[in-house]
Enzyme design. Sequence first.
Site, PDB file in Angstrom:
ATOM      1  CE  LYS A  75      16.400   0.347  -1.124  1.00  0.00           C
ATOM      2  NZ  LYS A  75      16.294  -1.009  -0.596  1.00  0.00           N
ATOM      3  CG  ASP A 111      13.232  -3.072   0.512  1.00  0.00           C
ATOM      4  OD1 ASP A 111      13.163  -3.693  -0.567  1.00  0.00           O
ATOM      5  OD2 ASP A 111      13.902  -2.026   0.640  1.00  0.00           O
TER       6      ASP A 111
END
Length: 275
Positions: A75, A111
């Site tokens: 990520k 997220d």
Amino acid sequence: MKPMNCRKITASTQLCAIIGNPIGHSLSPLVHNAAFRHLGLDYVFVAFRVDRLQEAVRGIAALGLKGISVTIPHKVEVMACLDEIEPVARRIGAVNTIVNRDGKLVGYNTDWNGAMRALQDKIELQGKTAVVLGAGGAARAIAFGLKEKGAEPVILNRTVSKAEELASGLTCRFGGLELIDKLSFDLVINATSVGMSPDADRTPLNRTVLKNVLVFDTVYNPLKTRLIREAEENGCATVTGLEMFVNQAALQFELWTGQTAPLDIMKQVTARELA
Ligand code: ATR
């Protein structure tokens, strides 16, 4: 052997995928394919276990994949491989979603907003004090989201120096996990991996602090963690990691397809799989 559930894949089918390592237990193919199928979209979703990240991202552009979900451990590193990064993802310092816009790879973070949507179903965040346990990637996205929604995060972490680093970027309070006994707060969020299967008998908190607060556990395997179980037993409202997972996936789906995600279907298939 069970027959494969194959639908018609043609030369115009759009491909989306998740890249990460390990990837074998990812629920993303299940949840996105269910959503594509439900809306009759000509898309398929597959999982790629990726070690050689730069080469993989070049391949995504070369092959014209439409959308990518990025997971552990890529990520942060993936940001250096993209053409553009949306400002919020840049501030969080992590990308979990890539959109291929006419050959240009653009990075997003869903997220934070997935977590905030899950929370906002249960609580108004403006003005609330929210204890965040953890200082890793999940904690970063959530602490950013809390600030964005007008709540006051307090970062508590086993390694206090990491809590301090995250808190200094957000201008908020921080400390070690034991500080929770001295705090007054409205909600508490577990953004550590404590309680995750196979260590499902563990909890990051002593249940005595779970009184009249909302408890959110980002861990979704098991579906009902010990933390969530004890919070319910103490009469607290709860938000599970399933809600966050499904909401962040729905936001990805919308970025890739431009269509409203079928949230209920996505929740159903995920819950069934985890049960
Ligand atoms: P993620 O990207 O999922 O947030 P991560 O970046 O590896 O994963 O962060 C994991 C978090 O869980 C960290 O805050 C970690 O605390 P440390 O910074 O002290 O390592 C926390 N964590 C993991 N195992 C823990 C444990 N047994 N007790 C307390 N905290 C733990």
